[in-house]
Design a protein around this motif. Sequence first.
Motif, mmCIF file in Angstrom:
data_model
loop_
_atom_site.group_PDB
_atom_site.id
_atom_site.type_symbol
_atom_site.label_atom_id
_atom_site.label_comp_id
_atom_site.label_asym_id
_atom_site.label_seq_id
_atom_site.Cartn_x
_atom_site.Cartn_y
_atom_site.Cartn_z
ATOM 1 N N TYR A 83 0.833 -1.212 0.000
ATOM 2 C CA TYR A 83 0.000 0.000 0.000
ATOM 3 C C TYR A 83 0.868 1.263 0.000
ATOM 4 C CZ TYR A 83 -4.045 -2.944 1.322
ATOM 5 O OH TYR A 83 -5.053 -3.880 1.350
ATOM 6 N N SER A 86 2.477 1.630 -3.444
ATOM 7 C CA SER A 86 1.474 2.070 -4.406
ATOM 8 C C SER A 86 1.205 3.565 -4.256
ATOM 9 C CB SER A 86 0.180 1.281 -4.217
ATOM 10 O OG SER A 86 -0.836 1.751 -5.085
ATOM 11 N N ASN A 87 1.122 4.026 -3.026
ATOM 12 C CA ASN A 87 0.885 5.449 -2.770
ATOM 13 C C ASN A 87 1.995 6.296 -3.386
ATOM 14 O OD1 ASN A 87 -0.382 7.731 -1.676
ATOM 15 N ND2 ASN A 87 0.807 7.596 0.218
ATOM 16 N N TYR A 89 3.978 5.511 -5.928
ATOM 17 C CA TYR A 89 3.924 5.445 -7.394
ATOM 18 C C TYR A 89 2.749 6.239 -7.949
ATOM 19 C CZ TYR A 89 7.738 2.310 -8.598
ATOM 20 O OH TYR A 89 8.976 1.795 -8.839
ATOM 21 N N ARG A 90 1.628 6.193 -7.256
ATOM 22 C CA ARG A 90 0.471 6.979 -7.717
ATOM 23 C C ARG A 90 0.797 8.477 -7.685
ATOM 24 N NH1 ARG A 90 -4.890 4.606 -4.735
ATOM 25 N NH2 ARG A 90 -5.836 3.717 -6.602
ATOM 26 N N THR A 96 -1.334 1.607 -10.636
ATOM 27 C CA THR A 96 -0.830 0.505 -9.822
ATOM 28 C C THR A 96 -1.804 -0.666 -9.805
ATOM 29 O OG1 THR A 96 -1.753 1.408 -7.758
ATOM 30 C CG2 THR A 96 0.469 2.114 -8.381
ATOM 31 N N ILE A 98 -2.367 -4.730 -8.054
ATOM 32 C CA ILE A 98 -1.947 -5.743 -7.090
ATOM 33 C C ILE A 98 -2.582 -7.085 -7.431
ATOM 34 C CG2 ILE A 98 -3.791 -5.203 -5.417
ATOM 35 C CD1 ILE A 98 -1.714 -5.897 -3.192
ATOM 36 N N TYR A 113 -6.408 1.222 -2.313
ATOM 37 C CA TYR A 113 -5.021 1.676 -2.429
ATOM 38 C C TYR A 113 -4.380 1.336 -3.777
ATOM 39 C CZ TYR A 113 -6.145 1.791 2.481
ATOM 40 O OH TYR A 113 -6.782 2.037 3.668
ATOM 41 N N PHE A 114 -5.091 0.589 -4.618
ATOM 42 C CA PHE A 114 -4.590 0.239 -5.947
ATOM 43 C C PHE A 114 -5.655 0.550 -6.994
ATOM 44 C CE2 PHE A 114 -1.516 -2.069 -3.500
ATOM 45 C CZ PHE A 114 -0.387 -2.171 -4.317
#
Length: 542
Positions: A83, A86-87, A89-90, A96, A98, A113-114
């Motif tokens: 998570y 991912s945060n 990268y976003r 993202t 998963i 979160y994805f």
Amino acid sequence: MKRLRVTVLDLVNKGPAKGLFARLMNANLASIMPQVIATWCQELGHNVRYVCYTGFEDLDHELLEETDVLFVGAFSRSAQTAYAISNLYRQKGAVTVIGGPHARCYPEDATLYFDYVLGLTDKTVVDDVLRERAPHRPQGRCLSAARQPTALPSVAARWRFIEQTIAKAPAFKFVPMIGSMGCPYTCSFCIDSVVDYQPLAFDQMRDDLRFVLGKLKRPVVAWHDPNFGVRFDDYMSAIEDVVPAGGIRFVAESSLSLLSESHLKRLKASGFVGILPGIESWFELGNKSKTGRCAGMEKVRQVSDHVNTILRYIPFVQTNFVLGLDSDAGREPFELTKRFFELTPGAYPAFSLLTAYGRAAPLNLQLQRAGRVLPVPFFFLDGNHAMNVRPLNYAWAQFYDLVVDTTRHAMTGGRLLSRFAANRGVITKMFNLVRATSSGRVKFQDRVRSLLITDANVRRFFEGESRILPDFYVERMRRGLGPLWSALPPSALMHDENAYLADPFGQSIGLGAARAEVRAERLRLVATSPDAPFITSRGEVA
């Protein structure tokens, strides 16, 4: 379609690792599906970077490169790490995705979160994600194939990713292979119990083994099948057709019901050096252990005789147990386990605390309905550091007393020395010694047991009276995540432990009506036959 920059991240570890056993083995715990995803993305024409995080890499450095799409494969124990990543990268503009066990177990949480959450995944699902490549926020999009893929990329096609991963292993280098999907058994606590068993092509297996023989000198192949050898003759014929005596060493997980002495002789002749059978319980799952209706001490004696027979043919045997099943009560199950290791000194013990992983297994619906599932953070759901199900027949302090006593009995002192003496071969002796002495589970579980007595907040959390996470767990997670702690969304500290009960078939998160119908039928079968296999393959699973 535009040529995309794709990163595939396999989170073998949830944070920085230390210790000799982790250094030796973490790279060998890499999953097959992240390598498969990377191969499919490559075949679809994209630039692919594959990262296997074992806990010894610098994640900041590994994740520096620009990425259009990030795929993360994670078990639930690594969910909060996923998570946080991912945060990050976003925030850089990436989409993202998963997949893996956590996405299947907790899709409703992962969608927060994805952008995409993948259930059963085939190449078409991956292509759909890459073609759409759209941010889905505040709730991600769930995608799932109707069934597991019937074929996977060959070892040759995955070799680029396998090679860079086993290069991280300083001594033992395991090549991951798989010959089947799903499982024939219906153990109600298992994620594979609702996935149809299907073998993959045996000709492909032969080609893969030939390729490995040409790449490595006397390699070790680790079979990732949930139960290796259900179609035993077909499996062994494929191996015997290709592998010369002593050419490859094999390790596999199998059930005792498949490990007859005639099968063991054949396994030994084909180079099998390690077997991991599931015993699970002394009071249920008799079909899987080939003990029928036997229970208690009678089952201990039968299983001990069987495992000692296995040890005459195969030097490394890990016996797997689940602690805290509803069939257990009082000291007896734990004393029986201790007695088993006295009768079977050469077996290595693997204990898992009963854990309800979201929508993974039919049993979880019953546990949620009974209000017995706790919102323990994913970070601790690794089978050892936390049990998120209130025991049916134990008070928490009593349960942890018994767990600590049994684990200490199996991992230290006389049992450790007896195991060392009973094991055959220097590698097996040292492997088991390093593993047992590197484990910190007894110390951690003893600390939890102490907090249950001295800390009212811990006690109330374990009893389901409070949803306030005790400081002990917050601080452990903060230290474990390190720099990623600051990137973890505040809401990701906890999760809805009853989401499966609220939406059993995943309709609200878009898993699809067809898949819901299939799952409903599987759930019905498991509920009516919690210990029997779904299939009999040539009479080999009875």
